[in-house]
Design a protein around this motif. Structure first.
Motif, PDB file in Angstrom:
ATOM      1  N   ALA A 125       0.857  -1.187   0.000  1.00  0.00           N
ATOM      2  CA  ALA A 125       0.000   0.000   0.000  1.00  0.00           C
ATOM      3  C   ALA A 125       0.889   1.231   0.000  1.00  0.00           C
ATOM      4  CB  ALA A 125      -0.910  -0.007   1.213  1.00  0.00           C
ATOM      5  N   GLY A 126       0.355   2.315   0.430  1.00  0.00           N
ATOM      6  CA  GLY A 126       1.160   3.510   0.547  1.00  0.00           C
ATOM      7  C   GLY A 126       1.418   4.200  -0.775  1.00  0.00           C
ATOM      8  N   TYR A 127       0.463   4.155  -1.684  1.00  0.00           N
ATOM      9  CA  TYR A 127       0.632   4.905  -2.922  1.00  0.00           C
ATOM     10  C   TYR A 127       0.350   6.397  -2.712  1.00  0.00           C
ATOM     11  CZ  TYR A 127       1.087   0.546  -5.504  1.00  0.00           C
ATOM     12  OH  TYR A 127       1.537  -0.655  -5.976  1.00  0.00           O
ATOM     13  N   SER A 128      -0.492   6.693  -1.734  1.00  0.00           N
ATOM     14  CA  SER A 128      -0.864   8.094  -1.522  1.00  0.00           C
ATOM     15  C   SER A 128       0.062   8.781  -0.529  1.00  0.00           C
ATOM     16  CB  SER A 128      -2.296   8.167  -0.985  1.00  0.00           C
ATOM     17  OG  SER A 128      -2.568   9.463  -0.471  1.00  0.00           O
ATOM     18  N   ALA A 129       0.430  10.010  -0.849  1.00  0.00           N
ATOM     19  CA  ALA A 129       1.264  10.808   0.059  1.00  0.00           C
ATOM     20  C   ALA A 129       0.575  10.995   1.408  1.00  0.00           C
ATOM     21  CB  ALA A 129       1.551  12.174  -0.568  1.00  0.00           C
ATOM     22  N   PHE A 130      -0.764  10.897   1.411  1.00  0.00           N
ATOM     23  CA  PHE A 130      -1.494  11.077   2.674  1.00  0.00           C
ATOM     24  C   PHE A 130      -1.300   9.899   3.626  1.00  0.00           C
ATOM     25  CE2 PHE A 130      -3.419  14.228  -0.021  1.00  0.00           C
ATOM     26  CZ  PHE A 130      -3.646  15.281   0.843  1.00  0.00           C
ATOM     27  N   GLU A 131      -0.711   8.804   3.122  1.00  0.00           N
ATOM     28  CA  GLU A 131      -0.407   7.664   3.992  1.00  0.00           C
ATOM     29  C   GLU A 131       0.984   7.779   4.602  1.00  0.00           C
ATOM     30  OE1 GLU A 131      -1.475   3.764   2.319  1.00  0.00           O
ATOM     31  OE2 GLU A 131      -2.659   4.870   0.847  1.00  0.00           O
ATOM     32  N   GLY A 132       1.743   8.815   4.208  1.00  0.00           N
ATOM     33  CA  GLY A 132       3.108   8.952   4.695  1.00  0.00           C
ATOM     34  C   GLY A 132       3.206   9.582   6.069  1.00  0.00           C
TER      35      GLY A 132
END
Ligand code: VGL
Ligand code: ZN
Length: 187
Positions: free
Chosen positions: A100-107
């Motif tokens: 997962a972690g494609y979105s910068a909002f997951e960083g």
């Protein structure tokens, strides 16, 4: 409206010659630097694809990608010609068990106590973002969709994005999807 700039994964492995090089990726560098130079006062945020050496994101463990952006390797570094110094950086894709972690909002922020991008934007009262980076059809797409869902006014800076295009047309389809989600495509 308070505007911020978000650069998604402008890392060497996504530029031509990198492990997952995006065709024509080098073309984003000059327009992004011009954007940054013209708007030095806008808060700058950047995400980093930041994978462990073994992860379910990579083909060896059942994922879809060759190894790229492995933590601490040269390919995980930002493109040296981009003026990244003032950016708050958010690392994503760090969980070896999660593709997962494609979105910068997951960083998570590398400097500000591990806060999220959402927290960082809120702290600067940012309610509109200009997004650029790589790749249009993966992490830019996921980040822009998240931004739209969160109610941010979201601009995609077209000179500053390029697509992987695993299937021809993926990039164009992604942009159409982003427009449909409410993002404003700008040049
Ligand atoms: C990305 C593929 C795999 C991206 C990250 O940053 O767009 N694409 N990991
Ligand atoms: Zn990745």
């Amino acid at each position: 409206m308070t505007v911020g700039i978000l650069l998604v994964d402008p890392q060497l492995d996504f530029f031509p010659g990198g492990a997952l090089g995006v065709r024509d990726g080098d073309a984003i560098v000059a327009p992004i630097n011009e954007l940054l130079a013209r708007h030095p006062a806008l808060p700058l945020f950047a995400s980093r694809d930041w994978h462990p050496s073994s992860t379910r994101h990579f083909a060896a463990k059942g994922g879809r990608w060759p190894p790229h952006c492995v933590q601490g390797t040269p390919g995980a570094g930002f493109h040296a010609s981009l003026a990244m110094a003032r950016a708050e950086v958010f690392d994503k894709g760090t969980d070896p068990d999660d593709d997962a972690g494609y979105s910068a909002f997951e960083g998570r922020s590398t400097t500000k106590g591990g806060r999220t991008l959402g927290d960082g934007l809120a702290a600067s009262h940012v309610d509109a973002i200009v997004v650029a980076g790589l790749a249009t059809d993966y992490c830019v797409k996921a980040s822009v969709l998240d931004a739209c869902k969160r109610g941010l006014t979201t601009f995609v800076f077209l000179p500053g994005v390029r697509a992987v295009d695993v299937q021809p047309g993926d990039g164009e389809r992604a942009l159409a999807e982003l427009r449909a989600a409410g993002a404003l495509l700008i040049t």
